[in-house]
Enzyme design. Structure first.
Site, short mmCIF file in Angstrom:
data_model
loop_
_atom_site.label_atom_id
_atom_site.label_comp_id
_atom_site.label_asym_id
_atom_site.label_seq_id
_atom_site.Cartn_x
_atom_site.Cartn_y
_atom_site.Cartn_z
N SER A 1 -109.15 28.39 -103.18
CA SER A 1 -107.92 28.26 -102.38
C SER A 1 -108.29 27.74 -101.00
O SER A 1 -109.44 27.91 -100.55
CB SER A 1 -107.24 29.63 -102.24
OG SER A 1 -106.18 29.60 -101.30
N TYR B 1 -107.02 38.66 -101.11
CA TYR B 1 -106.96 37.31 -101.69
C TYR B 1 -107.93 36.37 -100.98
O TYR B 1 -108.70 35.65 -101.63
CB TYR B 1 -105.54 36.78 -101.60
CG TYR B 1 -105.34 35.43 -102.26
CD1 TYR B 1 -105.21 35.33 -103.64
CD2 TYR B 1 -105.29 34.26 -101.50
CE1 TYR B 1 -105.02 34.09 -104.25
CE2 TYR B 1 -105.11 33.02 -102.10
CZ TYR B 1 -104.98 32.95 -103.47
OH TYR B 1 -104.80 31.72 -104.08
#
Length: 266
Positions: free
Chosen positions: A152, A165
């Site tokens: 990401s 995350y």
């Protein structure tokens, strides 16, 4: 129409290859499964969502491609081994592994629970480790392959209220680089994609987690140089590049695909 993907098969980018796609029943995984199949790959779709996984495998088969679905909990070593064993039995080998399964919990370290932290780490990082360690010997025996991991933009730069995350995706970036170093001699390339906000069910779920209106949340997510969020198909194209021979001299890289979102981050 049956057989519509079979034409000009020899010129497909993944002709003769088999790809395992985790998290393949929806979002980026689904788009990648369809694209890889159109490009000639036999596709093994792995997910917990059996109904959606069976549906996409059926869609590929009906169009003349080759696909099967395997339901698996990728945080369990036995499930990962079973997926790879089934793939080898069905298609003879594994040429591409797309470690794409992922979840998000929007919370700071003060708000995320220990169980939530462990779950994010298990799905986003441990599954990459477990699947890779089963696939790598198969690839090495066959003379090489390509592993693509979904990281990401938040694996390269931090974000608000997403501590677990961000930590998990940062781990994926460095795990990718470490595996590229360890297994380059076996002709196994390992790369990761760092998507920006992409219009998936997971992105939309973040609005609910944060208590924000979905339309306002998506509007804020589009605040980047290209002025919009990405589409699953656009991320799938990046996965195809890293999976195919077009990237034959690329390994250990983190490919940012985010509409310029990180362009000003330094």
């Amino acid at each position: 129409m049956p057989g519509t993907w079979a034409a000009d098969m020899l010129h497909k980018q993944l002709h003769g290859k088999t790809a395992i796609i985790t998290g393949g029943a929806g979002g980026i995984g689904r788009a990648t499964a369809l694209l890889f199949a159109r490009e000639g790959a036999a596709v093994v779709i792995v997910d917990l969502n059996q109904a959606a996984g069976v549906e996409i495998a059926g869609e590929i088969s009906a169009a003349g491609g080759h696909a099967i679905f395997e339901r698996a909990d990728l945080t369990r070593p036995d499930d990962c081994q079973r997926v790879v064993d089934c793939t080898v039995k069905e298609f003879g080998g594994v040429h591409v592994l797309f470690n794409n399964a992922g979840i998000i919990r929007r919370a700071s370290v003060l708000d995320v629970t220990a169980d939530e932290w462990d779950k994010v780490m298990a799905v986003n990082v441990k599954s990459v480790f477990l699947m890779s360690r089963v696939v790598i010997p198969v690839m090495a025996k066959a003379g090489g392959g390509s592993i693509v991991n979904t990281a990401s933009g938040w694996g390269l730069a931090g974000g608000a209220r997403a501590a677990a995350y961000c930590a998990s995706k940062g781990a994926v970036v460095l795990l990718t680089k470490a595996m590229a170093i360890d297994h380059g001699g076996q002709k196994i390339r390992v790369n990761c994609i760092c998507p920006g906000d992409t219009d998936t069910a997971m992105l939309r779920s973040e609005a609910g987690q944060l208590g924000e209106a979905e339309d306002r949340f998506l509007s804020d997510a589009a605040n980047r140089p290209l002025g919009r969020v990405g589409t699953p198909d656009e991320i799938a194209q990046a996965a195809l590049y890293l999976a195919s021979d077009a990237s034959s001299f690329v390994t250990g890289t983190a490919l940012v695909v985010d509409g310029g979102g990180l362009a000003g981050s330094g």
